[in-house]
Design a protein around this motif. Structure first.
Motif, short mmCIF file in Angstrom:
data_model
loop_
_atom_site.label_atom_id
_atom_site.label_comp_id
_atom_site.label_asym_id
_atom_site.label_seq_id
_atom_site.Cartn_x
_atom_site.Cartn_y
_atom_site.Cartn_z
N GLN A 135 68.91 10.69 31.94
CA GLN A 135 68.51 9.33 31.55
C GLN A 135 69.36 8.85 30.37
O GLN A 135 69.79 7.69 30.32
N ALA A 136 69.64 9.78 29.44
CA ALA A 136 70.48 9.41 28.28
C ALA A 136 71.87 9.02 28.75
O ALA A 136 72.45 8.03 28.30
N ALA A 137 72.43 9.79 29.69
CA ALA A 137 73.78 9.49 30.19
C ALA A 137 73.80 8.18 30.97
O ALA A 137 74.75 7.38 30.86
N ALA A 138 72.75 7.96 31.75
CA ALA A 138 72.69 6.71 32.52
C ALA A 138 72.69 5.51 31.57
O ALA A 138 73.25 4.46 31.86
N ARG A 139 72.07 5.71 30.40
CA ARG A 139 71.96 4.63 29.42
C ARG A 139 73.26 4.46 28.62
O ARG A 139 73.74 3.34 28.44
N ASN A 140 73.86 5.60 28.20
CA ASN A 140 75.01 5.45 27.28
C ASN A 140 76.37 5.51 27.97
O ASN A 140 77.40 5.40 27.31
N GLY A 141 76.38 5.70 29.29
CA GLY A 141 77.65 5.68 30.03
C GLY A 141 78.34 7.02 30.13
O GLY A 141 79.42 7.13 30.72
N GLY A 142 77.71 8.06 29.58
CA GLY A 142 78.31 9.40 29.63
C GLY A 142 78.23 10.01 31.03
O GLY A 142 77.57 9.48 31.93
N LEU A 143 78.93 11.12 31.19
CA LEU A 143 78.98 11.81 32.48
C LEU A 143 78.26 13.16 32.34
O LEU A 143 78.51 13.91 31.39
N ILE A 144 77.37 13.44 33.29
CA ILE A 144 76.69 14.73 33.31
C ILE A 144 77.52 15.71 34.13
O ILE A 144 77.87 15.44 35.28
N MET A 145 77.84 16.85 33.53
CA MET A 145 78.51 17.94 34.24
C MET A 145 77.45 19.03 34.47
O MET A 145 76.67 19.32 33.57
N MET A 146 77.44 19.59 35.66
CA MET A 146 76.35 20.53 35.97
C MET A 146 76.88 21.88 36.44
O MET A 146 77.73 21.94 37.32
N HIS A 147 76.38 22.93 35.79
CA HIS A 147 76.55 24.29 36.32
C HIS A 147 75.37 24.49 37.27
O HIS A 147 74.24 24.70 36.84
N ALA A 148 75.66 24.40 38.56
CA ALA A 148 74.60 24.36 39.58
C ALA A 148 74.44 25.71 40.28
O ALA A 148 75.07 25.99 41.29
N GLU A 149 73.61 26.55 39.69
CA GLU A 149 73.15 27.78 40.33
C GLU A 149 71.67 27.92 39.95
O GLU A 149 71.32 27.66 38.79
N ASN A 150 70.84 28.35 40.90
CA ASN A 150 69.42 28.52 40.60
C ASN A 150 69.21 29.82 39.82
O ASN A 150 69.10 30.91 40.39
N GLY A 151 69.16 29.67 38.48
CA GLY A 151 69.14 30.84 37.60
C GLY A 151 67.88 31.68 37.73
O GLY A 151 67.96 32.92 37.59
N SER A 152 66.73 31.07 37.99
CA SER A 152 65.49 31.87 38.08
C SER A 152 65.52 32.75 39.32
O SER A 152 65.16 33.94 39.27
N ALA A 153 65.98 32.18 40.44
CA ALA A 153 66.07 32.98 41.67
C ALA A 153 67.08 34.12 41.48
O ALA A 153 66.83 35.28 41.87
N ILE A 154 68.21 33.79 40.86
CA ILE A 154 69.26 34.81 40.64
C ILE A 154 68.73 35.95 39.77
O ILE A 154 68.96 37.13 40.06
N ASP A 155 67.97 35.61 38.74
CA ASP A 155 67.46 36.66 37.85
C ASP A 155 66.60 37.68 38.59
O ASP A 155 66.67 38.88 38.32
N VAL A 156 65.81 37.21 39.54
CA VAL A 156 64.97 38.13 40.33
C VAL A 156 65.87 39.06 41.14
O VAL A 156 65.69 40.29 41.17
N LEU A 157 66.87 38.48 41.81
CA LEU A 157 67.77 39.29 42.65
C LEU A 157 68.54 40.30 41.80
O LEU A 157 68.75 41.44 42.22
N VAL A 158 68.93 39.89 40.60
CA VAL A 158 69.67 40.80 39.70
C VAL A 158 68.77 41.97 39.30
O VAL A 158 69.17 43.14 39.37
N ARG A 159 67.54 41.66 38.90
CA ARG A 159 66.63 42.73 38.47
C ARG A 159 66.37 43.70 39.61
O ARG A 159 66.35 44.92 39.43
#
Ligand code: URP
Ligand code: ZN
Ligand code: ZN
Length: 476
Positions: free
Chosen positions: A175-199
């Protein structure tokens, strides 16, 4: 000081022409028809013969992590060593990530990154901001940073307890980026699911580097990419998904773009060439022993058999991949990657490539994967436009900074730390050992100064300056 680069094939994102390029001071002054009366009248201080060579804009690598703290250590390239390696490889601008973790103030971190880089860089540099702790203070800082030339903000859907933002926090930052014109960059991996698989993997004795990849399957990347795109649609924020490795994730990005959204993808050379199988051993071994740690990065290298690489090249050609960056995050094997002996989850994540991106993508031209113009676009022009640098960077045109690479298609580059090979990054191994490129970075200019020639690096520490960026220049 004036320089005339004569008789080269000047490449842009849209075409090519044989021109002489006149550099005056820090800027490109003119493109002149070779052999014309006008060229004959020019008395340049220095003439560079580019006959038979390509003359392209300096590379713009919008994803590097110099000196980045990670997992109890820090990336092994400093701004000095990393930007020098970039210069060797024809990259004349980097955009590095300021890191804000839990409990840290964004503006303190920005000041720290300025101190680390100032006076040390061989090429120009700019910053993105990692928001690892979305709160009232960091949301306010996002607005302030726009005015300071830091116009893009990276969020993480991975690394719970370290960088991960909840969906609610992501919505607030978007919402902040939509308002101020900035760009959102995303590291897109589901970290919670990955943590279970790692454990689970560690509990069953699967501790070697190879299991870093198997515990971060493509579904975790696809799901997070889809979620990020939906949240971007919800909030109206532009979204740039960094380091995409899975074809299924890119399909989601293509889908979002087809729906008219400002969603963009980035991939990296490691996902185009290297694969999970590199972490397996030679025939007879079940998997490489700890050597596989050389290629541990997140998202991980994907299984060749799953067919990601052909699809990634296709998405580069067809546009869902806007830019190819390195995600340069080098660690040495000794004392750094070795922290994960006996537990792959402790291996610092990252691969060093800042020196090789222009070459590795040029090899894509030689292999018939992309056109010359697309090479220039994804390595130079499109990243400049995406991150508010275009006009100064990413183009050979009057008024632009004279950041220029003379590239020799008749040359050859052998990558690696072995005898006769090239590698100038501060690492004790190369993830690219043995890669052969049918081309060579011949000469590199940064703001009108030759910083690499046939003798090697001839630049100076501190030549590189901070570049304040404007907002993205390519929103749909
Ligand atoms: O493995 C990676 N990608 N290391 C760098 C940090 C990041 O997530 O980009
Ligand atoms: Zn990341
Ligand atoms: Zn990164």
């Amino acid at each position: 000081m004036t320089i005339l680069i004569e008789n080269g094939t000047v490449l842009s994102a849209t075409g090519s022409s044989v021109h002489d390029v006149l550099v005056d001071g820090e800027k490109i002054a003119a493109l002149v028809e070779h052999g014309s009366a006008l060229t004959a009248s020019i008395r340049a201080d220095r003439v560079i013969d580019a006959t038979g060579k390509y003359v392209i804009p300096g590379g713009v690598d919008v994803h590097t992590h110099m000196e980045m703290p990670f997992g109890g250590t820090q990336a092994s390239d400093t701004f000095e060593t990393g930007t020098r390696a970039a210069a060797w490889g024809g990259t004349t601008t980097i955009v590095d990530f300021v890191v804000q973790s839990h409990g840290q103030r964004v503006q303190d971190q920005v000041a720290l990154w300025h101190r680390k880089a100032a006076g040390n860089c061989a090429v120009d540099y700019a910053f993105h901001q990692i928001i690892g702790d979305v709160n009232a203070e960091s949301l306010k800082a996002m607005d302030e940073l726009i005015g300071e030339g830091i116009t893009s903000f990276k969020l993480f859907m991975a690394y719970p307890g370290v960088f991960l933002s909840s969906d609610g926090q992501i919505v607030q930052a978007m919402q902040a980026a939509a308002r101020n014109g900035g760009l959102i960059m995303m590291h897109a991996e589901n970290g919670s699911a990955i943590d279970v698989l790692v454990r689970q993997a560690l509990a069953s004795g699967h501790t070697r580097p190879y299991f870093h990849g198997t515990t971060r399957p493509w579904q975790t990347e696809q799901e997070a990419t889809h979620r990020a795109a939906v949240l971007a649609e919800l909030t109206g924020a532009p979204l740039y998904v960094v380091h995409v490795s899975a074809k299924q994730a890119l399909a989601r990005i293509a889908e979002a773009r087809n729906a008219g959204l400002n969603v963009f993808g980035e991939t990296c050379p490691q996902y185009l060439y290297l694969s999970l199988e590199d972490q397996l051993g030679a025939q007879g071994e079940k998997w490489r022993d700890f050597e596989g740690a050389k290629w541990v990065c997140s998202p991980p290298l994907r299984a060749r058999a799953e067919g990601h690489q052909d699809e990634l090249w296709k998405y580069i050609r067809t546009g869902a991949v806007t830019a190819v960056s390195t995600d340069h995050c080098p660690f040495c094997m000794k004392d750094q990657k070795e922290m994960g002996i006996g537990d792959f989850s402790r291996i610092p994540n990252g691969i060093g490539s800042v020196e090789h991106r222009m070459d590795l993508l040029y090899q894509g031209v030689v292999d018939g994967r992309i056109s010359l113009q697309r090479w220039v676009d994804v390595c130079c022009t499109a990243p400049a436009r995406m991150f508010g640098l275009y006009g100064r960077k990413g183009v050979i045109a009057p008024g632009a900074d004279a950041d220029i690479v003379v590239y020799d298609p008749a040359g050859h580059t052998s990558i690696g730390i072995g005898e006769g090979r090239v590698h100038h990054m501060n690492m004790d191994y190369s993830a690219w050992e043995g890669y052969e490129i049918a081309g060579r970075v011949d000469m590199v200019l940064s703001r009108g100064i030759v910083i690499k020639d046939s003798t090697g690096y001839v630049g100076t520490r501190g030549h590189g300056r901070f570049v304040a960026r404007s907002l993205a220049q390519n929103l749909l």
